[in-house]
Design an enzyme around this catalytic site. Sequence first.
Site, PDB file in Angstrom:
ATOM      1  N   GLU A 245       0.877  -1.176   0.000  1.00  0.00           N
ATOM      2  CA  GLU A 245       0.000   0.000   0.000  1.00  0.00           C
ATOM      3  C   GLU A 245       0.907   1.216   0.000  1.00  0.00           C
ATOM      4  O   GLU A 245       1.652   1.447   0.956  1.00  0.00           O
ATOM      5  CB  GLU A 245      -0.900   0.007   1.233  1.00  0.00           C
ATOM      6  CG  GLU A 245      -1.834   1.194   1.295  1.00  0.00           C
ATOM      7  CD  GLU A 245      -2.520   1.322   2.646  1.00  0.00           C
ATOM      8  OE1 GLU A 245      -2.663   2.468   3.124  1.00  0.00           O
ATOM      9  OE2 GLU A 245      -2.912   0.293   3.225  1.00  0.00           O
ATOM     10  N   CYS A 282      -4.038   7.105   5.710  1.00  0.00           N
ATOM     11  CA  CYS A 282      -3.865   6.787   4.292  1.00  0.00           C
ATOM     12  C   CYS A 282      -5.135   7.041   3.496  1.00  0.00           C
ATOM     13  O   CYS A 282      -5.085   7.144   2.270  1.00  0.00           O
ATOM     14  CB  CYS A 282      -3.422   5.342   4.123  1.00  0.00           C
ATOM     15  SG  CYS A 282      -4.485   4.147   4.954  1.00  0.00           S
TER      16      CYS A 282
END
Length: 509
Positions: A245, A282
């Site tokens: 990620e 995020c």
Amino acid sequence: MAAAPVWSVDPRTGKQREQVAVEATAHEVDTAVRAAHEARAALADRTVRAAFLRTAADRLQAAGDRLVEAADAETALGPVRLTGELARTCFQLRAFADIVDEGAFLGVVIDHPDDTATPPIPDLRRYKVPLGVVAVYSASNFPFAFSVAGGDTASALAAGCPVVVKAHPDHPALSELVAHVLRNAAAEHGVPAGVVGVVHGFEAGLELIRHPLVAAAGFTGSVRGGRALFDAAAARPVPIPFHGELGSLNPVLVTEAAAAERGEAIGTGLAGSMTLGVGQFCVKPGLVLVPSGAAGDGLVKSLTDAVSNSEAGVLLDHRMRDNFLAGVAERTGLPEVDSPVTPGAGGEHTVSAGFLTVAASALAEEGAHDVLLEECFGPVTVVVRYDDEAEATRVLSRLPGNLTATVHLSAEEAAGEGRGAAVLAELTPLAGRVLVNGWPTGVAVAPAQHHGGPYPATTSTSTSVGGTAIERWLRPVAYQGAPEALLPPELRDDNPLGLPRRFNGVMEV
């Protein structure tokens, strides 16, 4: 590789607190990986795995006060946030224990011979087996949920894969404490301590991804760091899966009807989402498309008021603070960019939240404003004012892959009238999770969750949150014509383990 001390650092002052460990040498990385490799057999029994995961959750919960104190000292995220994150981590471990008990993740399929088929079908039996040792690269912003005992570790252990964690330098002391708790939990079930290894240091991270006994890797962090590891994983003599990620802008589109209907509430909600955790999520909404005109003006005014009243906060470390200030300066220096509330230094060690505005026409084509289409980690977002639907579509078409994409619709649009369905279809290619009339901050740990998206959000199509995260650490294998006496119990006709399976085309639960 010379060993260097690893220090616990107070982000509120930038000062070293204590030496935690030393950076791992190549030999120490090799030792940790080999110990993990030797622990595979102890995880073969699903009953042991499930019990280990539950004991790990119980022990983490019992040590909560000490762990939260250590985490706050190294991250400044605050006891309330960290207590909640630890609870999420324990829930996640128990959820994977339930998945292990259920056994559906094994994907058992049995087909008996059928000579009438074209071509004929032999005896085939398929299920999934663990890949082997998994390298886990911890995240800075989730010292529990995406770190030593986080989702990558929990899902890998559930799959039957030992882990070696590359600890994040922002919370090394906490990493050691959590690893100690996990190893004690393992010992209760006869699982060797090497089932969870921890190494420190940048070079150790590279040694880890290159180690021939490492079978897969999970990463949460920056595009630059993640891409370097991804390339290293692909460049190995035997390439391995790398589930990374890397970064996300998490665009939000506010329709004109929604802005007119509840612009003030949307502006207030946006302020809360973009400043949550000092903007260090995020899934922070980093770019918001707002219509021009009075309806959009009301939203921006509400956002201005709410962000102006937010308190300055401490970022996870001073390097991030420097990068945030540099990113803000680069963006505010662009022509046609305004800052109704200017983000910046709130004090010697803190930052203040803010947002920028720009006309959609500045982003319609490639140029100097493209930096506004990149993630800026911290409490800042970019509000893009668009004149019509076509202009909003042009901006969306220029975005890279994201973890999330959000649309705010009016009540009529949400009921199926107008462009609601068309907007959802437009956002779907951009992200792994599409939200309607909500905010992306807050990722529920649930079976239907998907936390991933097109590159650079992630490097694979998998999720790192939710039950299906276990699939990353498994590979299918089929046996053809194998005598029943030689088959693993999972693939025998009498189903001694009571597993869900597809048997001769019929799903058995």
